[in-house]
Design a protein around this motif. Structure first.
Motif, PDB file in Angstrom:
ATOM      1  N   ILE A   1     107.510  59.479  -0.506  1.00  0.00           N
ATOM      2  CA  ILE A   1     106.417  59.942   0.165  1.00  0.00           C
ATOM      3  C   ILE A   1     107.022  61.549   0.331  1.00  0.00           C
ATOM      4  O   ILE A   1     106.098  62.238  -0.033  1.00  0.00           O
TER       5      ILE A   1
ATOM      6  N   GLN B   1     110.524  56.365   1.955  1.00  0.00           N
ATOM      7  CA  GLN B   1     110.672  57.661   2.579  1.00  0.00           C
ATOM      8  C   GLN B   1     110.725  58.547   1.483  1.00  0.00           C
ATOM      9  O   GLN B   1     110.262  59.709   1.615  1.00  0.00           O
TER      10      GLN B   1
ATOM     11  N   LYS C   1     103.477  53.796   6.572  1.00  0.00           N
ATOM     12  CA  LYS C   1     103.644  54.605   5.222  1.00  0.00           C
ATOM     13  C   LYS C   1     102.407  55.561   5.451  1.00  0.00           C
ATOM     14  O   LYS C   1     102.448  56.529   5.290  1.00  0.00           O
TER      15      LYS C   1
END
Length: 467
Positions: free
Chosen positions: A450, A447, A364
Motif C-alpha cells: 500500500i 502495508q 486495507k
C-alpha cells in the motif's frame, strides 16, 4: 360551308366505312402511340439513370462506426503473460496489480484450483447447452441452493455471464408502460437492461434521496390527474450497492423507506458489495442491517469477489422462478461451465469459514483511502470501505485535457511497476463518466504494498502535472 354541315358529312362518311376498318385503324393508332410513348419513357428513364449514377458517385455514406484513433487502447492492448494475482507481468514488466477485481484474492487460492481440476475430470470443460436444454448439471443446483442460503433468501438463479445477469433480469420484470426510477450513475449493464425493458425511465441525481422523492411526488401528482390505468402501472427503483462508476455507497435505508411510502419495488445490483461489505460479506443489506425481505431482488456478479464467472439473482421463489422462463440470458445462453460453478461453491465455503477476511479487506481499503488524502493533486470521493476507488484530479479541467493527464499518470505508474488502469467507457453510455484512475484493493496487499502504491501515485502525478 357551315360547321354543322361538315360534322354531318363526317358522320355519313364514317357510316360508309366497314366496322373491321374502324377496328384496324384504332389498333394502328394504339401501336403508334405505344411506340412513341415507349421511346419517350426510355429517353426519360435514361436521363433519370444518368442522374442517379451521378448522385451515387457523389454520395458518401456515413460510416457504420465513428473513425477510430490509431492509438486507441483497444487496438494496442497490454499483454499479460502471467497468472492474475497480487502481482502480474504485463508486457514483460512485473507490476503490483491494483487493476483487477480480485477483492478477496481468491484467483490464487489453491483449494479452488484443486476443486476446479477435479470438476473438469468429472464433467469435462463445458455444459454445451442452456439450462433448460440439457445444460443443467447437479453443481448448478447446488450453487443456487448455497447462494440462497448464504444470502438468507428463498431462492437463487445462476446465469453464465455477469453482464447478462443484470441486463436480462431487469427486462424480465420491467415492461412497457412501467415506471422505473434509476440513479443517474448506474453501470452499463443496468443501462442495457433498461433499454431492453422499454419502460418509462426517470433518472434522479446520484445518491440524492431528496431528488428522488421530488420526482416521486411529481409523478404522484400526475397520476392523480390521470387516473387511467393507474392501478396497473408498476413502479420500480434500481440502484447499486457500491457504484461501479464512482465507488460510492447507496443510502439503502432511506431508499427502502421511500419504497414503502410510494409503493416501489426495489432491485439492488450488489456486484461489488457482495462479498466485500458486512461482517460476513452479505453485502449492503448486512452493512446497513436492512432486512433482506425488504429488497425485492438482489442481483450480483460471481466475477469480482467470488473469483469465478457468471452472475446470480436472489429473492423470493415467486420472483426468481419467473426468470427461468423470462430471463433471456438464462434461457438462451449455454449454462455456466461446471468447473467455474464448483469454483464459486468453494469460494462460498471459504467466505463462510473465514469471516475475518472481510475485516481484513476493510482494513486495507481504509488504509489506502487515508493515504490518498495526503496526495495533494488527487481526490477520492469513493466510499472509504469500498474495494473499488476512483481517483480524480482535484483541479477540474475540460474533459479531453483531464483524460490525457489521467492516461499519462497511469502510463507513468506502469513504468514504475504499478498496474493501475483508466476505466474505458462506451460512447453509448449515459452520463459519460469523468476521467479517473480506478483502483481495486484486495486482501493480499500488505502495508508495504500500500505504501509503495501511494508513493508511486504521488510521484507520478507530480511528474505529469509539473511537466
Amino acid at each position: 360551308m357551315s360547321t354543322k354541315f361538315v360534322f354531318l358529312e363526317s358522320i355519313d362518311i364514317l357510316g360508309t366505312i366497314p366496322q373491321y376498318h374502324t377496328v384496324l385503324i384504332t389498333f394502328i393508332a394504339f401501336v403508334l402511340w405505344l411506340t412513341f410513348a415507349k421511346r419517350r419513357y426510355l429517353s426519360e428513364s435514361n436521363s433519370n439513370n444518368d442522374e442517379l449514377e451521378r448522385k451515387l458517385e457523389q454520395w458518401r455514406p456515413e460510416p457504420l462506426i465513428p473513425e477510430t484513433q490509431k492509438d486507441h487502447p483497444s487496438l494496442n492492448p497490454r499483454k499479460i503473460t502471467s497468472r492474475v494475482g497480487k502481482r502480474i507481468i504485463v508486457d514483460g514488466k512485473d507490476c503490483l496489480n491494483l487493476a483487477t477485481h480480485n477483492y478477496l484474492s481468491l484467483t490464487e487460492n489453491a483449494e479452488i484450483e484443486k476443486k476446479a481440476i477435479e470438476t473438469v475430470e468429472k464433467y469435462g470443460v463445458g455444459s454445451c447447452g442452456p439450462r433448460g436444454f440439457y445444460g443443467t448439471v447437479d453443481v448448478h443446483l447446488e450453487l443456487e441452493e448455497r447462494l440462497a442460503q448464504f444470502m438468507q433468501m428463498e431462492e437463487a438463479v445462476v446465469y453464465s455471464y455477469g453482464f447478462s445477469t443484470i441486463a436480462s433480469a431487469i427486462p424480465a420484470y420491467c415492461k412497457r408502460k412501467d415506471m422505473v426510477f434509476v440513479d443517474e450513475k448506474v453501470n452499463f449493464s443496468i443501462q442495457k437492461g433498461l433499454d431492453a425493458s422499454r419502460s418509462n425511465i426517470k433518472y434522479f441525481k446520484h445518491n440524492d434521496v431528496e431528488d428522488l422523492e421530488r420526482i416521486l411526488k411529481a409523478q404522484s401528482g400526475l397520476n392523480k390527474k390521470n387516473t387511467k390505468n393507474i392501478e396497473t402501472t408498476r413502479k420500480f427503483l434500481i440502484v447499486e450497492g457500491i457504484y461501479m462508476n464512482t465507488g460510492t455507497l447507496c443510502p439503502l435505508p432511506q431508499l427502502v423507506a421511500l419504497c414503502r411510502k410510494y409503493k416501489l419495488r426495489i432491485f439492488v445490483d450488489e456486484s461489488i458489495s457482495f462479498g466485500t461489505l458486512g461482517a460476513t460479506g452479505r453485502g449492503v443489506t448486512e452493512h446497513f442491517n436492512v432486512p433482506r425481505h425488504e429488497i425485492d431482488m438482489i442481483m450480483g456478479s460471481l466475477e469480482w469477489a467470488i473469483g469465478s464467472i457468471g452472475g446470480f439473482c436472489v429473492g423470493s421463489s415467486f420472483i426468481i422462478e419467473h426468470q427461468r422462463l423470462s430471463g433471456l440470458g438464462y434461457c438462451f445462453s449455454a449454462s455456466l461451465p461446471p468447473l467455474l460453478t464448483s469454483a464459486a461453491i468453494t469460494s462460498l465455503d471459504i467466505m463462510e469459514n473465514n469471516p475475518e477476511i472481510f475485516a481484513t479487506l476493510k482494513q486495507k481499503c481504509q488504509a489506502f483511502d487515508n493515504g490518498v488524502k495526503k496526495i495533494n493533486s488527487l481526490e477520492c470521493i469513493s466510499f472509504v470501505d469500498s474495494p473499488v476507488k476512483h481517483l480524480y484530479l482535484k483541479e477540474k479541467l475540460d474533459y479531453d485535457k483531464e483524460k490525457k493527464l489521467i492516461k499519462e499518470i497511469s502510463d507513468k505508474c506502469f513504468e514504475n511497476n504499478l498496474s493501475i488502469i483508466v476505466p474505458a467507457y462506451l460512447h453509448a453510455e449515459r452520463d459519460y463518466p469523468r476521467p479517473s484512475l480506478r483502483i481495486c484493493i484486495c486482501t493480499a496487499l500488505n502495508q508495504s504494498d500500500i505504501e509503495f502504491a501511494l508513493q508511486t501515485l504521488q510521484q507520478c502525478t507530480k511528474e505529469v502535472l509539473s511537466a
